[in-house]
Design an enzyme around this catalytic site. Structure first.
Site, PDB file in Angstrom:
ATOM      1  N   ASP A  20      58.390  18.675 -49.237  1.00  0.00           N
ATOM      2  CA  ASP A  20      57.050  18.578 -49.809  1.00  0.00           C
ATOM      3  C   ASP A  20      56.163  17.659 -48.968  1.00  0.00           C
ATOM      4  O   ASP A  20      56.643  16.681 -48.397  1.00  0.00           O
ATOM      5  CB  ASP A  20      57.157  18.043 -51.246  1.00  0.00           C
ATOM      6  CG  ASP A  20      55.903  18.339 -52.048  1.00  0.00           C
ATOM      7  OD1 ASP A  20      55.031  19.084 -51.553  1.00  0.00           O
ATOM      8  OD2 ASP A  20      55.783  17.814 -53.168  1.00  0.00           O
ATOM      9  N   HIS A  37      52.425  22.865 -41.973  1.00  0.00           N
ATOM     10  CA  HIS A  37      53.684  23.627 -42.033  1.00  0.00           C
ATOM     11  C   HIS A  37      54.333  23.695 -40.651  1.00  0.00           C
ATOM     12  O   HIS A  37      55.548  23.648 -40.528  1.00  0.00           O
ATOM     13  CB  HIS A  37      53.434  25.039 -42.579  1.00  0.00           C
ATOM     14  CG  HIS A  37      52.935  25.047 -43.989  1.00  0.00           C
ATOM     15  ND1 HIS A  37      53.486  24.255 -44.978  1.00  0.00           N
ATOM     16  CD2 HIS A  37      51.926  25.728 -44.595  1.00  0.00           C
ATOM     17  CE1 HIS A  37      52.845  24.461 -46.111  1.00  0.00           C
ATOM     18  NE2 HIS A  37      51.888  25.338 -45.907  1.00  0.00           N
ATOM     19  N   LEU A 131      77.406  23.638 -39.039  1.00  0.00           N
ATOM     20  CA  LEU A 131      76.476  23.400 -40.155  1.00  0.00           C
ATOM     21  C   LEU A 131      75.919  24.734 -40.657  1.00  0.00           C
ATOM     22  O   LEU A 131      75.450  25.550 -39.858  1.00  0.00           O
ATOM     23  CB  LEU A 131      75.301  22.518 -39.663  1.00  0.00           C
ATOM     24  CG  LEU A 131      74.146  22.311 -40.641  1.00  0.00           C
ATOM     25  CD1 LEU A 131      74.567  21.386 -41.806  1.00  0.00           C
ATOM     26  CD2 LEU A 131      72.931  21.700 -39.942  1.00  0.00           C
TER      27      LEU A 131
END
Ligand code: FPP
Length: 235
Positions: A20, A37, A131
């Protein structure tokens, strides 16, 4: 430089990250939201490196929620373009770093080329094992539960267990997130993995997502390691 302070035996198995603050980061600089973004993607890249360094095995980035369709078409298309670009440009990196790319959410409403691109990368990276980088796309926790229950109804079930639901959630290939980080200081879960988060530890650093770095992740992990997790029992 932080590595020696992180105990390997008490790390989260799966971290959820609600990224956020991209919009506020951009607005503070007089920039359009989509540049926030874009900076958010750079933070994703850096965070993946830090997660590997700290030996975390799975992360879910909340990249697009079922509620994000309320944003302007320009912002939505901007996010889709950033994702296309990110997936195309980082292919080599995924292999060099041992990253397996997966996604969760309802992709039926996503542009077909992006769906194909995600599927192609999922297949190509499926044997990478350092990962798991899971992107939540058109994902909503409520939608996840409804989708799972509908699948069970279709199978003819008239009574269901917790395991039935868990096994049919989009996240059935991952452990529940034991740690969820939401940046920017907002203290909400915003329809993230609401079923899977029953016992998650929550952490709300003030930093806006584009500014999140290895140091913030280190602080977060240290904080997680101090938590007394009892799961409803008594120590
Ligand atoms: C929250 O910030 C962020 C989003 C809704 C989108 C996050 C998306 C990306 C970082 C790009 C997606 C691609 C990848 C590879 C993960 P906000 O816009 O709600 O910020 P604000 O609350 O300050 O307005």
């Amino acid at each position: 430089m932080f590595k020696k302070y992180i105990l390997s035996e008490n790390l989260p198995k799966h971290i959820g990250i609600i990224m956020d603050g991209n919009g506020r980061w951009a607005t503070k600089r007089g920039l359009p939201r989509n540049l926030g973004h874009k900076a958010g993607i750079d933070a994703v890249v850096k965070t993946i490196d830090a997660l590997i360094k700290f030996k975390i095995k799975a992360v879910t980035f909340f990249a697009f929620s079922t509620e994000n369709w309320k944003r302007s078409e320009q912002e939505i298309n901007g996010i889709f373009n950033l994702l296309r670009d990110y997936l195309a440009k980082n292919q080599n990196d995924f292999f060099e770093k041992g990253v397996k790319i997966t996604s969760i959410g309802d992709l039926t409403e996503f542009p077909q080329d992006l769906v194909d691109q995600l599927e192609d990368i999922r297949k190509k990276t499926k044997n990478n094992d350092k990962l798991i980088v899971n992107f939540a796309l058109n994902y909503g926790g409520k939608d996840d539960i409804v989708h799972a229950v509908n699948k069970l109804l279709k199978e003819g079930k008239n009574q269901i267990t917790d395991k039935d639901i868990s096994d049919n959630l989009y996240t059935n290939f991952l452990p529940d997130p034991d740690f969820v980080i939401r940046t920017s200081g907002e203290q909400r879960v915003s329809n993230f993995m609401i079923y899977q988060m029953a016992y998650s530890e929550l952490y709300f650093p003030k930093v806006l997502w584009p500014d999140f770095n290895e140091k913030h992740l280190y602080e977060a992990l240290k904080n997680f390691q101090k938590r007394d997790r009892r799961f409803g029992g008594i120590k």
